[in-house]
Design an enzyme around this catalytic site. Structure first.
Site, mmCIF file in Angstrom:
data_model
loop_
_atom_site.group_PDB
_atom_site.id
_atom_site.type_symbol
_atom_site.label_atom_id
_atom_site.label_comp_id
_atom_site.label_asym_id
_atom_site.label_seq_id
_atom_site.Cartn_x
_atom_site.Cartn_y
_atom_site.Cartn_z
ATOM 1 N N ASN A 449 3.307 7.097 -5.438
ATOM 2 C CA ASN A 449 2.697 7.191 -4.114
ATOM 3 C C ASN A 449 1.447 6.327 -3.981
ATOM 4 O OD1 ASN A 449 4.587 8.898 -3.014
ATOM 5 N ND2 ASN A 449 3.539 10.757 -3.701
ATOM 6 N N ILE A 450 0.552 6.420 -4.986
ATOM 7 C CA ILE A 450 -0.686 5.638 -4.906
ATOM 8 C C ILE A 450 -0.377 4.147 -5.018
ATOM 9 C CG2 ILE A 450 -2.927 5.211 -5.986
ATOM 10 C CD1 ILE A 450 -2.949 8.133 -6.861
ATOM 11 N N VAL A 479 5.515 -2.269 -12.365
ATOM 12 C CA VAL A 479 6.067 -1.596 -13.538
ATOM 13 C C VAL A 479 6.082 -0.098 -13.289
ATOM 14 C CG1 VAL A 479 5.839 -1.205 -16.018
ATOM 15 C CG2 VAL A 479 5.176 -3.419 -15.042
ATOM 16 N N LYS A 554 -7.547 8.148 -16.016
ATOM 17 C CA LYS A 554 -8.835 8.512 -16.616
ATOM 18 C C LYS A 554 -8.767 8.700 -18.126
ATOM 19 C CE LYS A 554 -8.908 12.069 -13.936
ATOM 20 N NZ LYS A 554 -7.519 11.974 -13.418
ATOM 21 N N LEU A 588 -14.911 7.385 -3.743
ATOM 22 C CA LEU A 588 -16.370 7.559 -3.650
ATOM 23 C C LEU A 588 -17.063 6.641 -4.655
ATOM 24 C CD1 LEU A 588 -16.568 11.455 -3.358
ATOM 25 C CD2 LEU A 588 -16.692 9.749 -1.527
ATOM 26 N N ASP A 653 -9.225 18.357 -16.086
ATOM 27 C CA ASP A 653 -9.391 17.127 -15.322
ATOM 28 C C ASP A 653 -10.871 16.881 -15.008
ATOM 29 O OD1 ASP A 653 -8.155 14.907 -13.696
ATOM 30 O OD2 ASP A 653 -9.199 15.976 -12.111
ATOM 31 N N LYS A 657 -13.479 13.803 -16.232
ATOM 32 C CA LYS A 657 -14.278 13.023 -15.291
ATOM 33 C C LYS A 657 -15.764 13.093 -15.635
ATOM 34 C CE LYS A 657 -11.012 13.489 -11.443
ATOM 35 N NZ LYS A 657 -10.741 14.118 -10.135
ATOM 36 N N GLY A 775 -6.443 11.749 -2.777
ATOM 37 C CA GLY A 775 -5.636 11.202 -1.690
ATOM 38 C C GLY A 775 -5.199 9.791 -2.014
#
Length: 797
Positions: A449-450, A479, A554, A588, A653, A657, A775
């Site tokens: 999707n991204i 890929v 990440k 951001l 997660d 980060k 998103g």
């Protein structure tokens, strides 16, 4: 009396009667009545004469081949001259034929007699060109260079300059206001015996005679327009150089110019003679002027040699005397490297092998030379420019693991590579350092999707991006987890999904890296829009191959500290770029802000926030009116959580980060240094997904108790990451906190991220960055922003 111009014409410019007429026209339209002309043998005449000697030496019949050669000369005479002049040259050719028969019939012959055989080509050419000029009414005579150039004998004849200058000046005085057509390639010893000047001898004759005759300009007329910034036969967009310095031309000649030879240029040093290289087939076009006093070329030049030798050895003495001996023997290395433990590596042309070996063997004991090896199957790629140092980093980044480190002197950058890499590396260096536009290839790793959102964004931004960057930024690969589509010509952004479905093939990393190595790109930027741990482990290989990376993944930034440090070290060694703003906070600009604060001299003291859009949504909507588990299932149904909600509820997660941000501000921390307080009890953590969902209500009681207790203190529940220094000790934690209703963590839009930074400049009023933290569109935008920053960094190199 000094003459103004000397013209030199090679064999390709004199191949047939039409060529001779073209040369005569050039001399009449581009010259003066007292110009000097130096000529080579017509066409392949010299090769033919060597062939006669070879036939004779091998006991084969040579008479028929000689007749073919004489007939070729007779045809030129008949086609170019009127009866009277033709008769004279036919008679002299008949005499020459008899002399050749006599020389070739000798049972025993000396070197001078062999030279005499080979020299006939130049004598015929000079004689015919002078006669053709006279045919047009121009005063012209031919001159045998053996009468004006005197040399000592050696491997290559050493011109005796004072004696030769006197003879040249005397000859000029005898023929004022007359064009003199002089034989190239030959000279004589003091006894008048013919000597050959060797490879490119006619060009050398031209510059030598020009220096002896005090000529202002030499023009070498050949079959190309001049010197290009790369070989036009190999590089399609090679550009003609209108000017370059003599020093640059000499360095280029030593490193493999197809047009220039270093020996040709030597007579021009310490003179005011300029050298023009022009096409005899297009005399009206632009050309290259090599001027002794010019400071620099109009552009860097890329060149190569397909065969070089690398001499490697150890020597325990100073290397300077060795270089002096080599240079005295005319053996200046193409490049050299002084390595650890007294090891030395010298690069030379193939033809220098015997001489270099002889020197090294001669001084083996005196200089303690040991472990001598000679490596072949190597080629050379070089860039020549008075500003070579400006291109060093760009040049170095293009090198493979098999390449030698860049050798740099005041005028060039040189590397040695396996022969199979010469052509591709030459093209890359030309496009990156000498071509008009850089081509940056983008490799998308992750076609979900991204990835789709990024391609849509990239398609809209591409026209503006290419125009602003003055570079070509193209998608060259997509890929996925199973299939890959790699296209050297670029992927059509309007039909990429159809092409991917129809043309993509299964892949593995070895195959992928091999395909990427064959791409005709100056730079490649890989966009890792995946959550793949196996891909993260390939980052060192990506960097080793000079590929830049943008990460939304990440796992690399939060991997083990030694692995992370290795990646950063690779970046600094190769001047590569790795940006990963999208790995934390999506679009951001949290990493931009941290870097700006550090670059401004600020000291960051604490970083905290809510880094999960899912957990923000859950706790902004949790008001105790419905069980927390019911809210989780609702979010799962809306696609807000991962398929397994524990991936969000565990806090892992957010822990990763926070680790990324900690390292970004310079802290050497591991993942385990950050305390993790999971929302998932141990009893539920190891269950299957179905079993967990069946028992998910076990989350409710504890969370309801904490919600009620917090509300009694006018506080709310938030799942928070925090990093702070307390009494000099680092405290880093991810977990549930009670926060005031007016705290920046409260009253967020469900799904937002918020980052709170406290620093020396931002104490009582911290810096707050807030907005959508997840998103596909905002994440794609962050990836695009990182890509643009890397492209700009590359173009500023």
């Amino acid at each position: 009396m000094a003459r103004g111009h000397l013209h030199k014409f090679g064999g390709s410019s004199l191949a047939d009667a039409d060529c001779y007429r073209r040369v005569a026209h050039i001399l009449l339209t581009h010259g003066n009545s007292d110009d000097l002309v130096v000529v080579s043998a017509a066409g392949k005449t010299t090769n033919f004469l060597y062939k006669l000697l070879s036939l004779r030496d091998s006991g084969q019949l040579w008479q028929e081949e000689l007749q073919v050669l004489i007939s070729y000369q007779q045809t030129l005479i008949e086609q170019l001259l009127s009866n009277e002049q033709a008769r004279d040259l036919r008679e002299r050719l008949s005499t020459d034929r008899s002399q050749l028969v006599s020389l070739l019939s000798l049972q025993h012959h000396n070197e001078y007699q062999l030279n005499q055989v080979v020299s006939f080509g130049e004598r015929w050419s000079a004689r015919l060109m002078a006669a053709l000029l006279r045919e047009t009414g121009v005063a012209a005579s031919h001159v045998d260079a053996c009468s004006i150039l005197v040399a000592d004998e050696g491997a290559v004849p050493n011109i005796l300059v004072p004696e030769s200058r006197d003879k040249v000046q005397a000859t000029l005085a005898l023929h004022p206001q007359e064009r003199l057509v002089i034989t190239g390639f030959i000279c004589a010893n003091r006894h008048g015996d013919t000597l050959l000047l060797g490879r490119n001898g006619s060009d050398f004759s031209a510059t030598l005679i020009a220096s002896l005759a005090d000529i202002d300009r030499v023009t070498i007329w050949t079959d190309v327009e001049g010197v290009f910034n790369a070989d036009p036969n190999k590089i399609n967009d090679a550009k003609l150089l209108k000017s370059m310095s003599l020093a640059e031309a000499d360095r280029l000649a030593r490193l493999g110019s197809p047009v220039l030879h270093s020996r040709t240029l030597q007579p021009l040093f310490n003179t005011e003679v300029s050298l023009a290289v022009r096409s005899s087939y297009a005399s009206h076009t632009d050309f290259t002027l090599i001027a002794p006093l010019s400071s620099s070329a109009s552009a860097p030049v890329v060149t190569n040699l397909n065969e070089v030798l690398l001499f490697s050895f150890k020597m325990n003495s100073n290397i300077a005397p060795l270089f002096e001996v080599l240079r005295a023997a005319g053996l200046t290395p193409l490049a050299f490297w002084e390595l650890a433990q007294h090891k030395v590596e010298l690069a030379f042309t193939l033809e220098s092998q015997k001489q270099v070996q002889a020197v090294l063997n001669q001084y083996r004991e005196e200089w303690a030379i040991e472990e001598l090896t000679i490596q072949s199957d190597l080629g050379l790629v070089a860039l020549v420019s008075a500003d070579a140092h400006h291109f060093r980093r760009s040049f170095a980044r293009l090198l493979s693991r098999d390449a030698k480190p860049v050798y740099q002197d005041s005028l060039s950058l040189v590397t040695i590579v396996p022969q199979a890499q010469v052509s591709l590396l030459t093209q890359k260096v030309h496009r990156r350092c000498a071509g008009p536009r850089m081509r940056i290839g983008v490799l998308l790793l992750g076609a979900g999707n991204i990835g789709e959102a990024w391609i849509d964004l990239f398609k809209r931004a591409s026209p503006t991006l290419d125009r602003e960057l003055e570079a070509s930024v193209e998608l060259i690969g997509v890929v996925g987890s199973q299939k890959a589509l790699i296209a050297n010509e670029g992927i059509d952004l309007n039909h990429w999904q159809q092409d991917y479905q129809s043309k993509a093939t299964t892949w593995d990393y070895d195959q992928l890296f091999e395909q990427l190595a064959q791409l005709d790109c100056d730079e490649i930027v890989a966009l890792d829009i995946s959550a793949s741990a196996s891909l993260t482990l390939q980052y060192p290989e990506l960097f080793a191959r000079g590929i830049h990376v943008v990460s939304a993944n990440k796992l690399a930034g939060s991997g083990p500290l030694p692995f992370y440090r290795e990646l950063k070290q690779q970046l600094s060694n190769r001047r590569l770029f790795w940006r990963y703003n999208a790995s934390c906070g999506a679009g951001l600009p949290i990493q931009h802000a941290l870097n700006d604060l550090r670059n401004s001299g600020d000291t960051i003291e604490a970083v905290g926030g809510i880094f999960s859009g899912t957990l923000c949504w859950l706790f902004e909507n949790y008001d105790g009116s419905k069980p927390f588990s019911e809210l989780v299932l609702e979010a799962r149904g809306l696609g807000i959580t991962e398929p397994d909600p524990r991936d969000d509820l565990s806090g892992r997660d957010m822990q990763r980060k926070l680790l990324i941000l900690a390292r970004e501000i310079g802290l050497a921390v591991e993942l385990d240094d950050i305390t993790l307080n999971s929302l998932v009890p141990k009893a539920l953590a190891e269950l299957s997904l179905n079993d967990f969902l069946a028992r998910i209500n076990e989350l409710d009681e504890d969370l309801l108790q904490q919600f009620t207790a917090a509300a009694e203190q006018n506080k709310v529940l938030r799942y928070v990451a925090s990093l702070d220094k307390v009494e000099g000790k680092l405290q880093a934690e991810v977990g549930l906190q009670w926060v005031d209703n007016n705290h920046p963590y409260a009253n967020l839009t469900p799904g937002d991220n918020v980052f709170v930074i406290r620093s020396a400049f931002y104490q009582g009023n911290p810096l707050i960055i807030r907005g959508p933290g997840a998103g596909r569109e905002v994440t794609a935008a962050a990836v695009q922003s990182d890509l643009v920053h890397i492209c700009k960094d590359l173009l500023q190199e």
